[in-house]
Scaffold this motif. Structure first.
Motif, PDB file in Angstrom:
ATOM      1  N   ALA A  90       1.099  -1.304   0.352  1.00  0.00           N
ATOM      2  CA  ALA A  90      -0.412  -0.051   0.079  1.00  0.00           C
ATOM      3  C   ALA A  90       0.738   1.714   0.102  1.00  0.00           C
ATOM      4  CB  ALA A  90      -0.895  -0.112   0.929  1.00  0.00           C
ATOM      5  N   SER A  91       1.908   0.876   0.084  1.00  0.00           N
ATOM      6  CA  SER A  91       2.883   1.845   0.771  1.00  0.00           C
ATOM      7  C   SER A  91       3.945   2.381  -0.491  1.00  0.00           C
ATOM      8  CB  SER A  91       3.995   2.011   1.418  1.00  0.00           C
ATOM      9  OG  SER A  91       4.345   1.324   2.333  1.00  0.00           O
ATOM     10  N   ALA A  92       4.288   1.589  -1.007  1.00  0.00           N
ATOM     11  CA  ALA A  92       4.769   1.372  -2.752  1.00  0.00           C
ATOM     12  C   ALA A  92       4.312   2.444  -3.733  1.00  0.00           C
ATOM     13  CB  ALA A  92       4.965   0.208  -3.524  1.00  0.00           C
ATOM     14  N   PRO A  93       5.565   2.519  -4.354  1.00  0.00           N
ATOM     15  CA  PRO A  93       5.614   4.153  -4.963  1.00  0.00           C
ATOM     16  C   PRO A  93       4.371   3.514  -6.354  1.00  0.00           C
ATOM     17  CG  PRO A  93       7.607   2.472  -5.376  1.00  0.00           C
ATOM     18  CD  PRO A  93       6.844   2.213  -4.191  1.00  0.00           C
ATOM     19  N   THR A  94       3.974   4.153  -7.050  1.00  0.00           N
ATOM     20  CA  THR A  94       2.991   3.957  -8.356  1.00  0.00           C
ATOM     21  C   THR A  94       3.893   3.445  -9.379  1.00  0.00           C
ATOM     22  OG1 THR A  94       1.151   5.288  -7.358  1.00  0.00           O
ATOM     23  CG2 THR A  94       1.231   4.649  -9.755  1.00  0.00           C
ATOM     24  N   VAL A  95       4.270   2.585  -9.950  1.00  0.00           N
ATOM     25  CA  VAL A  95       5.565   2.410 -10.860  1.00  0.00           C
ATOM     26  C   VAL A  95       4.318   1.981 -12.272  1.00  0.00           C
ATOM     27  CG1 VAL A  95       6.670   0.522 -11.748  1.00  0.00           C
ATOM     28  CG2 VAL A  95       6.382   1.707  -9.742  1.00  0.00           C
ATOM     29  N   ASP A  96       4.606   2.844 -13.575  1.00  0.00           N
ATOM     30  CA  ASP A  96       4.037   2.705 -14.485  1.00  0.00           C
ATOM     31  C   ASP A  96       5.264   1.957 -15.535  1.00  0.00           C
ATOM     32  OD1 ASP A  96       2.695   2.429 -17.456  1.00  0.00           O
ATOM     33  OD2 ASP A  96       2.901   4.979 -16.974  1.00  0.00           O
ATOM     34  N   VAL A  97       4.716   0.431 -15.774  1.00  0.00           N
ATOM     35  CA  VAL A  97       6.039  -0.187 -16.616  1.00  0.00           C
ATOM     36  C   VAL A  97       5.889  -0.215 -18.167  1.00  0.00           C
ATOM     37  CG1 VAL A  97       5.994  -2.118 -15.040  1.00  0.00           C
ATOM     38  CG2 VAL A  97       4.184  -2.028 -16.447  1.00  0.00           C
ATOM     39  N   HIS A  98       4.670   0.394 -18.454  1.00  0.00           N
ATOM     40  CA  HIS A  98       5.052   1.031 -20.376  1.00  0.00           C
ATOM     41  C   HIS A  98       4.962   2.303 -20.204  1.00  0.00           C
ATOM     42  CE1 HIS A  98       2.116  -0.613 -24.087  1.00  0.00           C
ATOM     43  NE2 HIS A  98       3.000   0.667 -24.316  1.00  0.00           N
ATOM     44  N   ALA A 115       6.775  15.835 -15.353  1.00  0.00           N
ATOM     45  CA  ALA A 115       5.557  17.649 -14.855  1.00  0.00           C
ATOM     46  C   ALA A 115       4.585  16.221 -15.600  1.00  0.00           C
ATOM     47  CB  ALA A 115       5.611  18.342 -15.725  1.00  0.00           C
ATOM     48  N   ALA A 116       4.594  15.623 -16.424  1.00  0.00           N
ATOM     49  CA  ALA A 116       3.098  15.317 -16.565  1.00  0.00           C
ATOM     50  C   ALA A 116       2.902  13.728 -16.359  1.00  0.00           C
ATOM     51  CB  ALA A 116       3.152  14.217 -18.015  1.00  0.00           C
ATOM     52  N   MET A 117       4.412  12.931 -15.063  1.00  0.00           N
ATOM     53  CA  MET A 117       3.941  11.599 -14.378  1.00  0.00           C
ATOM     54  C   MET A 117       3.923  12.544 -12.664  1.00  0.00           C
ATOM     55  SD  MET A 117       7.595  10.056 -14.866  1.00  0.00           S
ATOM     56  CE  MET A 117       7.241   9.350 -13.565  1.00  0.00           C
ATOM     57  N   ASP A 118       4.105  13.458 -12.291  1.00  0.00           N
ATOM     58  CA  ASP A 118       2.891  14.092 -11.117  1.00  0.00           C
ATOM     59  C   ASP A 118       2.202  14.266 -11.383  1.00  0.00           C
ATOM     60  OD1 ASP A 118       6.351  14.201 -10.333  1.00  0.00           O
ATOM     61  OD2 ASP A 118       5.820  17.363 -10.500  1.00  0.00           O
ATOM     62  N   ALA A 119       1.274  14.920 -13.301  1.00  0.00           N
ATOM     63  CA  ALA A 119      -0.237  15.144 -12.985  1.00  0.00           C
ATOM     64  C   ALA A 119      -1.022  13.628 -13.044  1.00  0.00           C
ATOM     65  CB  ALA A 119      -0.177  15.606 -14.066  1.00  0.00           C
ATOM     66  N   GLN A 120      -0.244  12.534 -13.422  1.00  0.00           N
ATOM     67  CA  GLN A 120      -0.931  11.358 -13.403  1.00  0.00           C
ATOM     68  C   GLN A 120      -0.958  10.773 -12.308  1.00  0.00           C
ATOM     69  OE1 GLN A 120       0.502   9.188 -16.536  1.00  0.00           O
ATOM     70  NE2 GLN A 120      -0.825  10.374 -18.114  1.00  0.00           N
ATOM     71  N   GLY A 121      -0.188  11.292 -11.069  1.00  0.00           N
ATOM     72  CA  GLY A 121       0.280  10.750  -9.839  1.00  0.00           C
ATOM     73  C   GLY A 121       1.242   9.334 -10.134  1.00  0.00           C
ATOM     74  N   VAL A 122       2.189   9.261 -10.794  1.00  0.00           N
ATOM     75  CA  VAL A 122       2.880   8.123 -11.236  1.00  0.00           C
ATOM     76  C   VAL A 122       4.626   9.007 -10.730  1.00  0.00           C
ATOM     77  CG1 VAL A 122       4.202   6.920 -13.032  1.00  0.00           C
ATOM     78  CG2 VAL A 122       1.304   7.258 -13.411  1.00  0.00           C
ATOM     79  N   ASP A 123       4.797   7.995  -9.743  1.00  0.00           N
ATOM     80  CA  ASP A 123       6.071   8.179  -9.101  1.00  0.00           C
ATOM     81  C   ASP A 123       8.031   7.494 -10.321  1.00  0.00           C
ATOM     82  OD1 ASP A 123       5.010   8.462  -6.656  1.00  0.00           O
ATOM     83  OD2 ASP A 123       4.731   6.840  -5.889  1.00  0.00           O
ATOM     84  N   VAL A 124       7.226   6.568 -10.977  1.00  0.00           N
ATOM     85  CA  VAL A 124       8.280   5.984 -10.995  1.00  0.00           C
ATOM     86  C   VAL A 124       7.199   4.761 -12.752  1.00  0.00           C
ATOM     87  CG1 VAL A 124       9.804   4.137 -11.521  1.00  0.00           C
ATOM     88  CG2 VAL A 124       9.719   4.722  -9.123  1.00  0.00           C
ATOM     89  N   GLN A 125       8.664   5.577 -13.511  1.00  0.00           N
ATOM     90  CA  GLN A 125       8.254   5.234 -15.441  1.00  0.00           C
ATOM     91  C   GLN A 125       9.576   3.948 -15.552  1.00  0.00           C
ATOM     92  OE1 GLN A 125       7.837   7.556 -18.327  1.00  0.00           O
ATOM     93  NE2 GLN A 125       5.212   8.093 -17.369  1.00  0.00           N
ATOM     94  N   LEU A 126       9.014   2.843 -15.861  1.00  0.00           N
ATOM     95  CA  LEU A 126       9.689   2.001 -16.450  1.00  0.00           C
ATOM     96  C   LEU A 126       9.622   2.373 -18.088  1.00  0.00           C
ATOM     97  CD1 LEU A 126      11.677  -0.335 -16.515  1.00  0.00           C
ATOM     98  CD2 LEU A 126       9.569  -1.807 -16.946  1.00  0.00           C
ATOM     99  N   VAL A 127      10.448   2.746 -18.896  1.00  0.00           N
ATOM    100  CA  VAL A 127      10.735   3.714 -20.201  1.00  0.00           C
ATOM    101  C   VAL A 127      11.077   3.119 -21.100  1.00  0.00           C
ATOM    102  CG1 VAL A 127      11.505   5.740 -21.219  1.00  0.00           C
ATOM    103  CG2 VAL A 127      10.840   5.797 -18.987  1.00  0.00           C
ATOM    104  N   SER A 128      10.421   2.563 -22.544  1.00  0.00           N
ATOM    105  CA  SER A 128      11.714   1.734 -23.122  1.00  0.00           C
ATOM    106  C   SER A 128      11.184   2.557 -25.024  1.00  0.00           C
ATOM    107  CB  SER A 128      10.353   0.624 -23.226  1.00  0.00           C
ATOM    108  OG  SER A 128       9.310   0.244 -23.488  1.00  0.00           O
ATOM    109  N   PRO A 129      11.654   2.493 -24.964  1.00  0.00           N
ATOM    110  CA  PRO A 129      12.079   3.388 -26.701  1.00  0.00           C
ATOM    111  C   PRO A 129      11.325   2.706 -27.099  1.00  0.00           C
ATOM    112  CG  PRO A 129      14.285   2.265 -25.947  1.00  0.00           C
ATOM    113  CD  PRO A 129      12.953   1.786 -25.677  1.00  0.00           C
ATOM    114  N   SER A 130      10.584   3.936 -28.317  1.00  0.00           N
ATOM    115  CA  SER A 130       9.494   3.853 -29.180  1.00  0.00           C
ATOM    116  C   SER A 130       9.564   2.494 -29.659  1.00  0.00           C
ATOM    117  CB  SER A 130       8.994   4.802 -29.646  1.00  0.00           C
ATOM    118  OG  SER A 130       8.204   4.668 -31.101  1.00  0.00           O
ATOM    119  N   PRO A 131       8.517   1.326 -30.486  1.00  0.00           N
ATOM    120  CA  PRO A 131       8.829   0.195 -31.251  1.00  0.00           C
ATOM    121  C   PRO A 131       9.393   0.465 -32.791  1.00  0.00           C
ATOM    122  CG  PRO A 131       7.077   0.000 -29.444  1.00  0.00           C
ATOM    123  CD  PRO A 131       7.613   1.622 -28.841  1.00  0.00           C
TER     124      PRO A 131
END
Length: 342
Positions: free
Chosen positions: A11-19, A75-91
């Protein structure tokens, strides 16, 4: 003696967007004018159709700052409430048409550029690299190079020209990925149904989930997941059509000797060895994905910042009305455990 800190709960883990994706203009500059590029572009245009291309070009240009500028991304991540992104190159940077020397230049540049993008905010951005699947003998060294750059793994498509993911030539790559614990993000680019999907953006809406289902089926039915149980495969788009139609695969495995010859267990059991992002655009489908794969195997995904993603990944997850523990597991607990980000 200082007291040890309490372990972090899900419940206290960061919000992580893997895509989430990054656009790397230096790669397109590298391949411009190379033999094979014009043919690949023509195939892409044929598969998508003129109406889709007319929309996609302006869409990418409008989102270019979010795809390239770290400050805009954060800034966009902050607006979404996302703490961490896993960033991959555009396919679009796969360039599976490229010869070996060009392919090596592409993956090295992709790794260096993605690592540099993430280095601007290392506490919030983690990166993935690329592997030239069209040249299986380069796959291991490409993976090793990505890891050496501090990336967590690599992004791969659903197939390469003339090769499925079940091809024995990839065995050294699967072995190395399992050995290193690298993340493998399975994200299709292009559907081999070609012109059948060249209207109404069917190339994406039907093509992407089809390619996901085909690729995962190759990994399952060929025994790749039996031979390499330690693989950490994350399937984009919720794994496409496969998780919600896995009963048909189970039936074939049980009823037909040819279907069951390559893997040791019911196909549905392998869903619990894979990971899936939450980007399915339907709360009922997301609930079903959690049911069949397990709440510990689903990770938050947005397809940031493309138009086929979601601007509110946490809200889309909340709409599925999961239990509180499952919600927090998918929101970030599972990804934090997988990538070691607390």
């Amino acid at each position: 003696m200082p007291r040890a800190s309490a372990p972090r709960t899900r419940a206290s883990a960061p919000t992580v967007d893997v895509h989430a994706h990054v656009l790397l203009p230096e790669i397109e500059a590298l391949v411009e004018g190379r033999p094979g590029l014009s043919g690949a572009r023509a195939l892409d245009a044929r598969r998508n159709g003129p109406a889709a291309l007319a929309v996609s070009g302006p869409m990418v240009r409008e989102r270019f700052p979010r795809l390239t500028d770290t400050a805009v991304r954060l800034a966009a991540m902050d607006a979404q409430g996302v703490d961490v992104q896993l960033v991959s190159p555009s396919p679009s940077h796969y360039h599976y048409w490229a010869d070996e020397p060009t392919a090596e230049k592409v993956y090295r540049l992709a790794h260096e550029a993605t690592a540099a993008h993430c280095a601007a905010a290392p506490d919030r951005l983690l990166g993935l690299g690329l592997v030239p699947l069209q040249h299986p003998r380069l796959a291991v060294e490409a993976l090793d190079h990505a890891l050496a750059q501090g990336l967590l793994g690599v992004e791969i498509s659903s197939h390469a020209p003339g090769r499925e993911l079940s091809d024995p030539a990839y065995e050294p790559f699967w072995s190395r990925a399992a050995e290193t614990g690298a993340l493998l993000f399975l994200h299709p680019f292009g559907c081999t149904l070609d012109e059948r999907l060249d209207q109404w953006y069917l190339s994406n809406t039907v093509g992407q989930p089809t390619e996901n289902a085909v690729a995962l089926s190759h990994l399952i039915f060929s025994g790749v997941l039996d031979r390499h149980p330690g693989l950490k495969v994350i399937a984009a788009h919720g794994g496409g059509y496969l998780p919600t139609h896995i009963g048909r695969s189970d039936h074939a495995w049980s009823a037909r000797p040819d279907a069951g010859a390559g893997c040791a267990h019911l196909p549905s059991s392998y869903l619990k060895r894979l990971y899936f992002d939450s980007l399915v655009h339907d709360p009922h489908v997301l609930r079903e994905l959690v049911r069949v794969a397990g709440a510990d195997r689903v990770l938050l995904g947005s397809d940031f910042p493309f138009d086929m993603g979601t601007e509110d990944p946490v809200g889309a997850l909340r709409a599925a009305r999961l239990t509180d523990s499952d919600f927090h597991a998918v929101r970030g607990g599972n990804a934090a455990a997988l990538i070691g980000k607390d």
